[in-house]
Design a protein around this motif. Sequence first.
Motif, short mmCIF file in Angstrom:
data_model
loop_
_atom_site.label_atom_id
_atom_site.label_comp_id
_atom_site.label_asym_id
_atom_site.label_seq_id
_atom_site.Cartn_x
_atom_site.Cartn_y
_atom_site.Cartn_z
N ALA A 148 0.79 -1.13 -0.05
CA ALA A 148 0.24 -0.02 -0.08
C ALA A 148 0.82 1.27 -0.07
CB ALA A 148 -0.95 0.07 1.39
N SER A 194 -4.50 2.13 3.95
CA SER A 194 -5.72 2.59 4.36
C SER A 194 -6.16 2.18 5.77
CB SER A 194 -6.99 2.07 3.32
OG SER A 194 -7.09 0.73 3.84
N PRO A 195 -6.92 2.97 6.38
CA PRO A 195 -7.52 2.68 7.85
C PRO A 195 -7.94 1.20 7.87
CG PRO A 195 -8.68 4.58 7.22
CD PRO A 195 -7.90 4.30 5.92
N ASP A 244 -6.51 -1.31 6.04
CA ASP A 244 -5.19 -2.02 6.36
C ASP A 244 -4.59 -2.12 7.47
OD1 ASP A 244 -5.00 -2.40 3.30
OD2 ASP A 244 -3.95 -0.54 3.24
N TRP A 245 -4.72 -0.86 8.33
CA TRP A 245 -4.31 -0.85 9.63
C TRP A 245 -5.02 -1.73 10.60
CZ3 TRP A 245 0.40 0.55 10.39
CH2 TRP A 245 1.27 1.36 9.83
#
Length: 79
Positions: free
Chosen positions: A40, A47-48, A50-51
Motif C-alpha cells: 500500500a 488505508s484505515p 489495512d491498519w
Amino acid sequence: MRSIREARPTSADLAAIEAEWPLIEAELSVLDAEIALINAADQGGPSPLDWRRLRRAEARVTRVAAELATRPAARKAVA
C-alpha cells in the motif's frame, strides 16, 4: 550425515506442529497484513482498513498464544 529416514519428522514432531498450527496460521495472517501495508505504501499509503487488518491479526496471535499456553497438552509438549 543423517539418512533420509532420520531427517523426516517423527509422529511426535508432527503432533507438535498440528497442536501449534492455530498459532502458525495466526502469525501468517500478521505477515499477510504487513505485506499489504508495504504494498500500500506504493499506492499512497495504507488505508484505515489495512491498519485494522494488522491490528486484528496481531490480536488474534495474542489470543491464540494465550489459548495454547493454557492447554495441558501444550505444556507437556514444551517440557
